[in-house]
Enzyme design. Structure first.
Site, short mmCIF file in Angstrom:
data_model
loop_
_atom_site.label_atom_id
_atom_site.label_comp_id
_atom_site.label_asym_id
_atom_site.label_seq_id
_atom_site.Cartn_x
_atom_site.Cartn_y
_atom_site.Cartn_z
N ASP A 1 -57.19 -26.72 1.87
CA ASP A 1 -56.69 -25.35 1.70
C ASP A 1 -55.17 -25.42 1.72
OD1 ASP A 1 -55.71 -22.73 2.18
OD2 ASP A 1 -57.46 -22.16 3.36
N HIS B 1 -50.59 -17.38 1.61
CA HIS B 1 -50.64 -18.73 1.03
C HIS B 1 -49.37 -19.07 0.27
CE1 HIS B 1 -55.01 -18.47 1.92
NE2 HIS B 1 -54.89 -19.79 2.02
N ASP C 1 -51.85 -14.99 -2.76
CA ASP C 1 -51.54 -13.93 -1.78
C ASP C 1 -50.27 -14.31 -1.06
OD1 ASP C 1 -52.27 -15.48 0.73
OD2 ASP C 1 -54.23 -15.48 -0.25
N LYS D 1 -64.19 -29.99 6.51
CA LYS D 1 -63.98 -28.71 5.83
C LYS D 1 -63.24 -28.96 4.52
CE LYS D 1 -65.91 -26.05 8.90
NZ LYS D 1 -67.10 -25.24 8.57
N ASP E 1 -54.88 -20.66 -1.96
CA ASP E 1 -55.67 -21.63 -1.21
C ASP E 1 -56.01 -22.82 -2.11
OD1 ASP E 1 -57.94 -23.01 -0.30
OD2 ASP E 1 -59.00 -21.25 0.37
N ARG F 1 -59.96 -28.50 9.48
CA ARG F 1 -60.92 -29.03 10.45
C ARG F 1 -61.69 -30.18 9.81
NH1 ARG F 1 -64.55 -24.05 11.98
NH2 ARG F 1 -63.88 -23.33 9.91
N CYS G 1 -52.84 -23.50 2.70
CA CYS G 1 -52.07 -23.06 3.87
C CYS G 1 -51.87 -24.19 4.87
CB CYS G 1 -52.72 -21.85 4.54
SG CYS G 1 -54.26 -22.20 5.43
N TYR G 2 -52.79 -25.17 4.89
CA TYR G 2 -52.65 -26.28 5.83
C TYR G 2 -51.58 -27.28 5.40
CZ TYR G 2 -56.77 -24.28 7.93
OH TYR G 2 -57.63 -23.41 8.53
N HIS H 1 -58.39 -27.61 15.36
CA HIS H 1 -58.13 -26.76 14.18
C HIS H 1 -56.66 -26.89 13.81
CE1 HIS H 1 -57.32 -23.04 11.94
NE2 HIS H 1 -58.62 -22.99 11.67
#
Length: 465
Positions: free
Chosen positions: A296, A358, A355, A293, A348, A290, A298-299, A238
């Site tokens: 996003d 993020h 938010d 998936k 995201d 992942r 945040c990654y 992850h």
């Protein structure tokens, strides 16, 4: 990561196609309309400062009541976002912030809770200490100024750390709480910032962290021992856990280096997995957390920030600048076109709302991408990538942010946002405002991280045990 359509639709593949359809570069509604900064692929600094200012100074929307146990995090996400944007609070708001954070210190257990009167927990402890690193630095211009750093109870904190230590080298996140690599990273980061790293504290921790690496190359949330020097990771690789595990490993290696024949991570598999987490052109080169998936924002940090951590290990062992093995220019596209929200803040992915979480981790990922591009440009490697981002030394008027104070430090020089229209050439990435560099070990600006470490090492070095 190449997406292959096998013409066998599933909920996962349907969601993936829907996401790809949304991840397109925006264009003006008609040729006569002047494009917005977001449509031009420019970081809209003032828009995001307005978003942060509203939330920080006027209060958070009602939906944030669910984050009552994450109050230090809400402050950290706000303060570090401002720091990356090269803006700092005025002294009055810094004082209010520091007092609010210190009210969350658990005087009975040590450490910090998620709010006043809440149980001590490693994750909000990290967020609280990092927030104090930003707002609590000594100010020599104020007579008799007492830094909030003097009120961090390191003795109680060290006792808390030892009470959470497990026999296998891991740590619980709180009394009777779970064990996972997030807590281990948060503990080690705080120990490093506050000059509390000891052999007693971290004995066996490096072995446990190594045990969390999966066959894919990334890291799972935790590991269990299945025999002498044998570990089984609990779960799949992850992005968030991988960042925490790798940062924990680097913190331990820099403090207590392994011998060349000693304990080592499988860096080959790790590099491959990290690179595979970056999407292709149809996903605007965003990162997923992942395998299989969705991308996003945040990654951008949790995975994109890992490459800086790898650089720290490689620079320690080799004086040459490491090659850039990922696509930082591509990541800029995702953050600038897809993650920026027209109302301010970052998100995201479209059509989700922005938010605080993020907002920070997109900005941190953008900072990592910008400085990776600069490193590549300066390197003699033949794989260098073009960079059109502004120089960190250019200046921007502080009058653009009237409710906040521009930093006077050399590392926080303001920059002018570029107004160059978006180009369609793949060899000329979109321009963006230069951000402050962030230290990958803590996600603090280098100025803030070095200031608090130096202060506890040189001026407040009494025994905490």
């Amino acid at each position: 990561m190449v997406q292959i359509d096998d013409n066998y639709p599933t909920p996962t593949s349907t969601s993936q196609k829907s996401t790809i359809a949304l991840l397109v570069k925006p264009s003006p509604p008609d040729p006569s309309t002047k494009p917005t900064p977001i449509q031009s692929g420019i970081l809209d600094v003032n828009l995001h400062l307005g978003y942060l200012g509203r939330h920080l100074l006027q209060g958070l929307p009602a939906r944030y009541t669910s984050q009552d146990a994450s109050q230090p995090w809400l402050l950290f996400w706000s303060f570090q976002s401002l720091s990356l944007l090269k803006v700092e609070l005025d002294q009055g708001n810094k004082h209010k912030a520091a007092e609010g954070i210190l009210a969350m210190q658990n005087t009975a257990e040590g450490g910090f809770g998620g709010g006043p009167g809440q149980a001590a927990h490693l994750l909000p402890t990290y967020a609280a200490v990092c927030s104090l690193a930003i707002v609590g630095a000594p100010d020599p211009s104020i007579p008799q100024f007492v830094s909030p750093w003097t009120r961090i109870d390191r003795r109680a904190l060290y006792k808390l750390f030892l009470s959470l230590k497990q026999t296998d080298g891991s740590f619980r996140v709180s009394s009777n709480g779970e064990v996972d690599v997030r807590g281990v990273y948060c503990l080690l980061a705080v120990a490093k910032l506050l000059n509390m790293m000891t052999e007693e504290l971290v004995r066996g921790t490096k072995e446990w962290v190594k045990g969390c690496q999966t066959y894919e190359g990334g890291f799972a949330s935790a590991a269990i021992s299945i025999g002498e020097n044998r570990w089984a990771p609990l779960g799949e690789a992850h992005g968030g856990y991988t960042f925490c595990a790798l940062a924990a490993w680097v913190l331990l290696e820099l403090e207590f280096p392994s011998s060349p024949s000693g304990l080592q991570l499988n860096l080959r598999n790790l590099r491959r997995w990290l690179v595979q987490m970056q999407g292709g052109k149809d996903e605007l080169y965003g990162f997923r957390g992942r395998t299989n998936k969705l991308v996003d924002g945040c990654y951008s940090w949790w995975v994109g920030g890992c490459f800086q951590l790898l650089d720290k290990l490689e620079l320690r062992d080799d004086a040459q600048t490491p090659d850039v093995i990922w696509n930082p220019e591509g990541l800029k596209e995702y953050i600038l076109y897809a993650a920026q929200h027209p109302a301010g803040g970052l998100r995201d992915k479209p059509p989700k709302s922005p938010d605080m979480y993020h907002t920070l981790y997109n900005l941190a990922g953008l900072s990592a991408a910008q400085y990776a591009c600069q490193s590549a440009k300066a390197s003699t490697s033949t794989t260098t990538l073009p960079d059109t981002s502004d120089s960190p030394s250019q200046s921007r008027s502080s009058s653009e942010t009237p409710s906040l104070t521009s930093s006077a430090s050399a590392s926080s020089t303001q920059t002018q946002a570029s107004s160059t229209p978006r180009t369609t050439s793949t060899q000329q990435p979109p321009p963006s405002s230069s951000l402050n560099a962030t230290d990958p070990l803590f996600n603090l600006t280098k100025t803030h991280a070095e200031a608090i470490m130096n202060w506890f090492r040189e001026e407040h070095g009494e025994d905490f045990r």
